[in-house]
Design an enzyme around this catalytic site. Structure first.
Site, PDB file in Angstrom:
ATOM      1  N   ARG A 165     -30.057 -18.328  42.442  1.00 36.98           N
ATOM      2  CA  ARG A 165     -28.812 -17.760  41.902  1.00 36.98           C
ATOM      3  C   ARG A 165     -29.075 -17.028  40.595  1.00 36.98           C
ATOM      4  O   ARG A 165     -28.464 -15.985  40.317  1.00 36.98           O
ATOM      5  CB  ARG A 165     -27.766 -18.858  41.719  1.00 36.98           C
ATOM      6  CG  ARG A 165     -26.404 -18.307  41.303  1.00 36.98           C
ATOM      7  CD  ARG A 165     -25.328 -19.364  41.313  1.00 36.98           C
ATOM      8  NE  ARG A 165     -25.606 -20.435  40.383  1.00 36.98           N
ATOM      9  CZ  ARG A 165     -24.892 -21.546  40.285  1.00 36.98           C
ATOM     10  NH1 ARG A 165     -23.842 -21.729  41.066  1.00 36.98           N
ATOM     11  NH2 ARG A 165     -25.196 -22.483  39.414  1.00 36.98           N
TER      12      ARG A 165
ATOM     13  N   HIS B 161     -23.352   0.413  23.884  1.00 38.63           N
ATOM     14  CA  HIS B 161     -22.872  -0.232  25.105  1.00 38.63           C
ATOM     15  C   HIS B 161     -23.867  -0.064  26.252  1.00 38.63           C
ATOM     16  O   HIS B 161     -24.136  -1.005  26.987  1.00 38.63           O
ATOM     17  CB  HIS B 161     -21.498   0.317  25.506  1.00 38.63           C
ATOM     18  CG  HIS B 161     -20.384  -0.206  24.648  1.00 38.63           C
ATOM     19  ND1 HIS B 161     -20.275   0.108  23.311  1.00 38.63           N
ATOM     20  CD2 HIS B 161     -19.351  -1.023  24.935  1.00 38.63           C
ATOM     21  CE1 HIS B 161     -19.205  -0.504  22.810  1.00 38.63           C
ATOM     22  NE2 HIS B 161     -18.636  -1.204  23.771  1.00 38.63           N
TER      23      HIS B 161
ATOM     24  N   ARG C 144     -26.895  -1.935  18.436  1.00 41.41           N
ATOM     25  CA  ARG C 144     -25.733  -2.004  19.318  1.00 41.41           C
ATOM     26  C   ARG C 144     -25.331  -0.652  19.924  1.00 41.41           C
ATOM     27  O   ARG C 144     -24.907   0.264  19.205  1.00 41.41           O
ATOM     28  CB  ARG C 144     -24.547  -2.578  18.532  1.00 41.41           C
ATOM     29  CG  ARG C 144     -23.312  -2.821  19.390  1.00 41.41           C
ATOM     30  CD  ARG C 144     -22.190  -3.429  18.566  1.00 41.41           C
ATOM     31  NE  ARG C 144     -21.025  -3.735  19.384  1.00 41.41           N
ATOM     32  CZ  ARG C 144     -20.087  -2.841  19.715  1.00 41.41           C
ATOM     33  NH1 ARG C 144     -20.178  -1.598  19.291  1.00 41.41           N
ATOM     34  NH2 ARG C 144     -19.056  -3.209  20.462  1.00 41.41           N
TER      35      ARG C 144
ATOM     36  N   GLU D 159     -11.040 -21.478  41.920  1.00 45.89           N
ATOM     37  CA  GLU D 159     -12.033 -22.432  41.396  1.00 45.89           C
ATOM     38  C   GLU D 159     -11.585 -22.851  40.002  1.00 45.89           C
ATOM     39  O   GLU D 159     -10.654 -22.274  39.442  1.00 45.89           O
ATOM     40  CB  GLU D 159     -13.428 -21.810  41.345  1.00 45.89           C
ATOM     41  CG  GLU D 159     -13.564 -20.634  40.395  1.00 45.89           C
ATOM     42  CD  GLU D 159     -14.974 -20.031  40.368  1.00 45.89           C
ATOM     43  OE1 GLU D 159     -15.942 -20.714  40.728  1.00 45.89           O
ATOM     44  OE2 GLU D 159     -15.079 -18.856  39.967  1.00 45.89           O
TER      45      GLU D 159
ATOM     46  N   LYS E  11     -23.220 -15.423  37.394  1.00 46.33           N
ATOM     47  CA  LYS E  11     -23.094 -16.524  36.420  1.00 46.33           C
ATOM     48  C   LYS E  11     -23.381 -15.958  35.029  1.00 46.33           C
ATOM     49  O   LYS E  11     -24.452 -16.166  34.444  1.00 46.33           O
ATOM     50  CB  LYS E  11     -24.021 -17.683  36.798  1.00 46.33           C
ATOM     51  CG  LYS E  11     -23.570 -19.010  36.186  1.00 46.33           C
ATOM     52  CD  LYS E  11     -24.152 -20.188  36.914  1.00 46.33           C
ATOM     53  CE  LYS E  11     -23.895 -21.502  36.210  1.00 46.33           C
ATOM     54  NZ  LYS E  11     -22.485 -21.858  36.064  1.00 46.33           N
TER      55      LYS E  11
ATOM     56  N   LEU F  79     -17.711 -18.137  41.850  1.00 49.53           N
ATOM     57  CA  LEU F  79     -19.135 -18.404  41.732  1.00 49.53           C
ATOM     58  C   LEU F  79     -19.617 -19.089  43.016  1.00 49.53           C
ATOM     59  O   LEU F  79     -18.949 -20.011  43.499  1.00 49.53           O
ATOM     60  CB  LEU F  79     -19.379 -19.336  40.535  1.00 49.53           C
ATOM     61  CG  LEU F  79     -20.853 -19.578  40.217  1.00 49.53           C
ATOM     62  CD1 LEU F  79     -21.426 -18.371  39.479  1.00 49.53           C
ATOM     63  CD2 LEU F  79     -21.031 -20.832  39.388  1.00 49.53           C
TER      64      LEU F  79
ATOM     65  N   TYR G  92     -26.777 -17.279  32.914  1.00 51.05           N
ATOM     66  CA  TYR G  92     -27.267 -18.628  32.643  1.00 51.05           C
ATOM     67  C   TYR G  92     -27.259 -19.464  33.909  1.00 51.05           C
ATOM     68  O   TYR G  92     -26.689 -19.064  34.926  1.00 51.05           O
ATOM     69  CB  TYR G  92     -26.420 -19.302  31.555  1.00 51.05           C
ATOM     70  CG  TYR G  92     -25.049 -19.766  32.016  1.00 51.05           C
ATOM     71  CD1 TYR G  92     -24.038 -18.850  32.304  1.00 51.05           C
ATOM     72  CD2 TYR G  92     -24.764 -21.115  32.194  1.00 51.05           C
ATOM     73  CE1 TYR G  92     -22.785 -19.278  32.736  1.00 51.05           C
ATOM     74  CE2 TYR G  92     -23.512 -21.551  32.630  1.00 51.05           C
ATOM     75  CZ  TYR G  92     -22.535 -20.618  32.899  1.00 51.05           C
ATOM     76  OH  TYR G  92     -21.303 -21.029  33.343  1.00 51.05           O
TER      77      TYR G  92
HETATM   78  N1  PDD Z   1     -20.395 -24.504  35.763  1.00 50.08           N
HETATM   79  N2  PDD Z   1     -17.347 -22.373  39.197  1.00 50.08           N
HETATM   80  C1  PDD Z   1     -17.583 -22.050  37.909  1.00 50.08           C
HETATM   81  C2  PDD Z   1     -16.716 -21.021  37.263  1.00 50.08           C
HETATM   82  C3  PDD Z   1     -18.621 -22.691  37.196  1.00 50.08           C
HETATM   83  O1  PDD Z   1     -18.853 -22.362  35.907  1.00 50.08           O
HETATM   84  C4  PDD Z   1     -19.393 -23.682  37.841  1.00 50.08           C
HETATM   85  C5  PDD Z   1     -20.523 -24.387  37.137  1.00 50.08           C
HETATM   86  C6  PDD Z   1     -19.114 -23.984  39.177  1.00 50.08           C
HETATM   87  C7  PDD Z   1     -19.911 -25.004  39.947  1.00 50.08           C
HETATM   88  O2  PDD Z   1     -21.175 -24.482  40.250  1.00 50.08           O
HETATM   89  P1  PDD Z   1     -22.451 -25.413  40.448  1.00 50.08           P
HETATM   90  O3  PDD Z   1     -22.142 -26.361  41.551  1.00 50.08           O
HETATM   91  O4  PDD Z   1     -23.532 -24.475  40.836  1.00 50.08           O
HETATM   92  O5  PDD Z   1     -22.691 -26.093  39.155  1.00 50.08           O
HETATM   93  C8  PDD Z   1     -18.095 -23.300  39.832  1.00 50.08           C
HETATM   94  C9  PDD Z   1     -21.505 -24.997  34.980  1.00 50.08           C
HETATM   95  C10 PDD Z   1     -21.868 -26.397  35.311  1.00 50.08           C
HETATM   96  C11 PDD Z   1     -21.212 -24.764  33.518  1.00 50.08           C
HETATM   97  O6  PDD Z   1     -20.762 -23.670  33.196  1.00 50.08           O
HETATM   98  O7  PDD Z   1     -21.448 -25.656  32.689  1.00 50.08           O
END
Ligand code: PDD
Length: 281
Positions: free
Chosen positions: A50, A101, A99, A177, A145, A201, A31
Site C-alpha cells: 500500500r 506548489h 516552497r 469509513e 494514505k 482507504l 505514511y
Molecule cells: N489508520 N481508514 C482510515 C481513514 C484510516 O486512517 C485507517 C488506518 C483505516 C484502517 O486501515 P488499516 O486496517 O490498514 O490500518 C481506515 C491508521 C491506523 C492511522 O492513521 O493511525
C-alpha cells in the site's frame, strides 16, 4: 527512542526536519502504520504494497520500499520491542525544497522517517465503543494514505468532544469509513462494508476481515452502507491496525445491538485475534 531518519538510526531528539520539508509545508507525503503481535510484524507485505501504491499515486520517487521491511525490524530491535505488541510508523514526504506548489525541479530525495512504540489500546473490546456520524469533508483521493489528515483530525476531535471513540464519514448518503478505521455493518445477517473506491482507504484489516468471513462461512459483501440503513443494522463494527475488530455499540447516541458487541462482531474479533497472533508476517 531510536528512530529511523533518511538512512540512519538516530535518537528521536536528534532528528532534524527541514522547515522546507514538503510534508511540513504542504502535507505532501504518505505514511503507513503497521503493528506487531508478540514482536512479529503483522501483514507487513500488505502495508509495504500500500505504501508503494500511495507513493506511486503521488509520484514520490526514490524510496527503496523493499528495504523498509528491514527498517521496521531494526526499529523494533533497537527499541527492545522484540516481544511486545507495538506499532511501527513509516512516513515518506517529497523532500525539502524552497516552497513552490509544483514538484521541486530539479527533484530532491524524499524524507523518510520511521519509529516503533509500544501500543496500549484506549478501549475495551469486550464493551465496544461509541461513534458519531459526520459529513465527509475530505478530498477525493482517500485511497491514498496521505499525511494530509486535517479533515480526519477535525472529525476525530469532534468525536472526542462528543465523548466517543470514532467519527464515521458520510458522503452522499453513504457511511464510508471512520477517521482512522474502516467501517462495517451487519445487515440482514450479512457483513457489509463499502466497495473500494477513491473515497476510502483500502484498509489492511478490512481486507483480512473480508477474507476471514469468506474462509469461515460468514456471509459478507462489499456494498454501500446507506446512512438511512444505519438504524436497521443488527451490528456495527470498526476495523483497523490499531483498533483490530472493535464493536461500535452506540451510534449518534442510539444503542446498537442492545449496547453490547453482537455475535458476528465478537466472532470476527476472535477470528482476527487468532489470525493476527499466527505465524504470518
Ligand atoms: N489508520 N481508514 C482510515 C481513514 C484510516 O486512517 C485507517 C488506518 C483505516 C484502517 O486501515 P488499516 O486496517 O490498514 O490500518 C481506515 C491508521 C491506523 C492511522 O492513521 O493511525
Amino acid at each position: 527512542m531510536i528512530t529511523y531518519f533518511n538512512g540512519t538510526f538516530v535518537p528521536k531528539d536528534d532528528v532534524r526536519v527541514s522547515p522546507d520539508d514538503r510534508g511540513f509545508l504542504f502535507g505532501d507525503g504518505v505514511y503507513e502504520v503497521a503493528r506487531t503481535y508478540g514482536g512479529k510484524l503483522f501483514a507487513l507485505d500488505r502495508h509495504l504494497a500500500r505504501l508503494r501504491y500511495s507513493l506511486d499515486q503521488l509520484r514520490i520517487r526514490g524510496t527503496d520500499v523493499d528495504r523498509l521491511g528491514d527498517v521496521c525490524r531494526e526499529l523494533l530491535r533497537q527499541n527492545d520491542l522484540g516481544s511486545r505488541d507495538a506499532v511501527v510508523y513509516l512516513q515518506v514526504t517529497r523532500g525539502a525544497a524552497p516552497r513552490t506548489h509544483a514538484f521541486p525541479s530539479p527533484a530532491v530525495g524524499p524524507t523518510v522517517y520511521g519509529y516503533a512504540a509500544p501500543i496500549t489500546p484506549k478501549f475495551d473490546p469486550g464493551k465496544g465503543v461509541a461513534a458519531i456520524t459526520v459529513p465527509d469533508t475530505r478530498w477525493a483521493r482517500c485511497d491514498i494514505k496521505s499525511v494530509s489528515l486535517v479533515a480526519n483530525c477535525l472529525a476525530n476531535q469532534q468525536a472526542a468532544e462528543a465523548g466517543v471513540f470514532e467519527a464515521i464519514f458520510v458522503r452522499d448518503g453513504v457511511a464510508l469509513e471512520g477517521s482512522h478505521t474502516s467501517f462495517f455493518a451487519v445487515i440482514g445477517g450479512e457483513v457489509r462494508t463499502v466497495p473500494l473506491t477513491n473515497y476510502v482507504l483500502p484498509g489492511i484489516t478490512r481486507g483480512v476481515v473480508l477474507e476471514l468471513c469468506r474462509s469461515n462461512g460468514i456471509p459478507a459483501k462489499e456494498a454501500p452502507i446507506f446512512a438511512h440503513q444505519l438504524n436497521q443494522a443488527e451490528e456495527l463494527f470498526l476495523a483497523g491496525t490499531t483498533t483490530e475488530v472493535l464493536a461500535a455499540v452506540q451510534l449518534d447516541g442510539r444503542a446498537v445491538a442492545g449496547g453490547r458487541p453482537g455475535p458476528i462482531t465478537s466472532r470476527l474479533r476472535e477470528l482476527f485475534c487468532t489470525f493476527s497472533s499466527g505465524p504470518a508476517e
